[in-house]
Scaffold this motif. Structure first.
Motif, PDB file in Angstrom:
ATOM      1  N   TYR A 155       0.836  -1.197   0.000  1.00 48.13           N
ATOM      2  CA  TYR A 155       0.000   0.000   0.000  1.00 48.13           C
ATOM      3  C   TYR A 155       0.874   1.251   0.000  1.00 48.13           C
ATOM      4  CZ  TYR A 155      -4.024   2.944   1.140  1.00 48.13           C
ATOM      5  OH  TYR A 155      -5.005   3.900   1.109  1.00 48.13           O
ATOM      6  N   VAL A 156       0.246   2.371  -0.290  1.00 53.44           N
ATOM      7  CA  VAL A 156       0.976   3.626  -0.404  1.00 53.44           C
ATOM      8  C   VAL A 156       1.659   4.008   0.905  1.00 53.44           C
ATOM      9  CG1 VAL A 156      -1.053   5.050   0.133  1.00 53.44           C
ATOM     10  CG2 VAL A 156       0.828   6.013  -1.237  1.00 53.44           C
ATOM     11  N   TYR A 157       1.051   3.685   2.065  1.00 52.43           N
ATOM     12  CA  TYR A 157       1.700   3.988   3.350  1.00 52.43           C
ATOM     13  C   TYR A 157       3.082   3.337   3.440  1.00 52.43           C
ATOM     14  CZ  TYR A 157      -2.726   5.733   5.355  1.00 52.43           C
ATOM     15  OH  TYR A 157      -3.860   6.443   5.625  1.00 52.43           O
ATOM     16  N   ASP A 158       3.211   2.131   2.883  1.00 47.12           N
ATOM     17  CA  ASP A 158       4.488   1.418   2.930  1.00 47.12           C
ATOM     18  C   ASP A 158       5.543   2.139   2.095  1.00 47.12           C
ATOM     19  OD1 ASP A 158       3.304  -0.759   4.444  1.00 47.12           O
ATOM     20  OD2 ASP A 158       2.329  -1.336   2.573  1.00 47.12           O
ATOM     21  N   LEU A 159       5.128   2.596   0.919  1.00 48.03           N
ATOM     22  CA  LEU A 159       6.052   3.313   0.045  1.00 48.03           C
ATOM     23  C   LEU A 159       6.442   4.654   0.660  1.00 48.03           C
ATOM     24  CD1 LEU A 159       4.331   2.667  -3.423  1.00 48.03           C
ATOM     25  CD2 LEU A 159       5.868   1.187  -2.115  1.00 48.03           C
ATOM     26  N   GLN A 160       5.486   5.320   1.293  1.00 50.98           N
ATOM     27  CA  GLN A 160       5.777   6.607   1.945  1.00 50.98           C
ATOM     28  C   GLN A 160       6.724   6.431   3.121  1.00 50.98           C
ATOM     29  OE1 GLN A 160       1.716   7.675   2.783  1.00 50.98           O
ATOM     30  NE2 GLN A 160       1.555   9.033   1.014  1.00 50.98           N
ATOM     31  N   ALA A 161       6.510   5.370   3.902  1.00 53.92           N
ATOM     32  CA  ALA A 161       7.388   5.120   5.051  1.00 53.92           C
ATOM     33  C   ALA A 161       8.818   4.868   4.590  1.00 53.92           C
ATOM     34  CB  ALA A 161       6.878   3.927   5.857  1.00 53.92           C
ATOM     35  N   ALA A 162       8.972   4.054   3.539  1.00 56.31           N
ATOM     36  CA  ALA A 162      10.305   3.767   3.010  1.00 56.31           C
ATOM     37  C   ALA A 162      10.963   5.039   2.477  1.00 56.31           C
ATOM     38  CB  ALA A 162      10.214   2.710   1.916  1.00 56.31           C
ATOM     39  N   SER A 163      10.210   5.820   1.726  1.00 58.48           N
ATOM     40  CA  SER A 163      10.749   7.069   1.183  1.00 58.48           C
ATOM     41  C   SER A 163      11.149   8.020   2.307  1.00 58.48           C
ATOM     42  CB  SER A 163       9.703   7.731   0.277  1.00 58.48           C
ATOM     43  OG  SER A 163      10.163   8.974  -0.205  1.00 58.48           O
ATOM     44  N   ASN A 164      10.313   8.113   3.332  1.00 57.68           N
ATOM     45  CA  ASN A 164      10.620   8.996   4.466  1.00 57.68           C
ATOM     46  C   ASN A 164      11.858   8.534   5.230  1.00 57.68           C
ATOM     47  OD1 ASN A 164       8.414  10.628   3.911  1.00 57.68           O
ATOM     48  ND2 ASN A 164       7.044   9.528   5.299  1.00 57.68           N
ATOM     49  N   ALA A 165      12.151   7.227   5.141  1.00 56.27           N
ATOM     50  CA  ALA A 165      13.348   6.680   5.789  1.00 56.27           C
ATOM     51  C   ALA A 165      14.535   6.634   4.830  1.00 56.27           C
ATOM     52  CB  ALA A 165      13.054   5.277   6.311  1.00 56.27           C
TER      53      ALA A 165
END
Length: 209
Positions: A155-165
């Motif tokens: 899901y998009v939350y997973d991609l956002q979390a990775a990008s934010n990290a």
């Protein structure tokens, strides 16, 4: 949202989302929103955390917990799940689960599906995704740079979390087209496709080493 390039040869840890990534999930978020009175444009967990009445918050959390536990008992491993986890174990990759589920439901799903992952980070430990805190804590714990950790989710939350990290991400699509797919470092239909990529890379390293 920045897309972090994936260099598969540099990966030393693979971290997973849980629901519909490692195991199936039939959580009905529309039903939950109706039960709790959460508007469709507000994140469910954020809404519960901001409830003014403590009794309402406790009731809402119990409704979510009951639904999560029921979902855990009906979950099944996703395609390629056990094979990929076996590869991770054999090649001594670090691994963990980061989920927006509560810890009790996450542990129940891991036990029910016999997943060989002992490190589980839930919403009780760190701010939930897309916050990067849990991913950054794992990288620090393992002594790894961000580019050495791959986060896998659906899901998009997973991609956002990775990008934010500042970490590469893998989106498991299950054959569906998503409007956020272009934000992933790599997309695979199922986990066995990701396993093939790592297996090929390991074989290439063995043949040139």
């Amino acid at each position: 949202m920045d897309v972090i390039a994936l260099d598969i040869e540099q990966i030393n840890a693979i971290v997973f989302d849980l629901d519909n990534t490692l195991v199936s999930s039939n959580l009905d978020f529309n039903w939950l929103r109706d039960q709790i009175g959460c508007p469709s444009n507000i994140d469910l967990l954020t809404f519960i955390d901001k409830l003014d009445c403590s009794q309402s918050a406790l009731k809402a959390k119990q409704i979510v917990l009951n639904h999560e536990l029921d979902d855990a008992n009906h979950s099944t491993p996703m395609q390629g799940c056990h094979e990929l986890l076996k590869f991770i174990e054999q090649h001594h990759f670090s691994t963990a689960i980061i989920t927006r589920n509560c810890l009790q439901a996450a542990r129940q799903k891991v036990a029910h599906n016999k997943l060989n992952i002992s490190r589980i980070i839930s919403r009780e430990h760190f701010p939930p995704k897309p916050a990067p805190d849990a991913l950054l804590a794992l990288a620090n714990e393992w002594g790894l740079a961000s580019y050495q950790v791959l986060y896998v989710g659906d899901y998009v939350y997973d991609l956002q979390a990775a990008s934010n990290a500042n970490m590469p991400s893998c989106l498991v699509t299950h054959g569906h087209v998503h409007p956020f797919s272009h934000h992933a470092s790599i997309c695979v239909s199922e986990l066995d496709e990701l396993l093939t990529l790592f297996t090929v890379n390991q074989n290439d390293e063995s043949s040139t080493g």
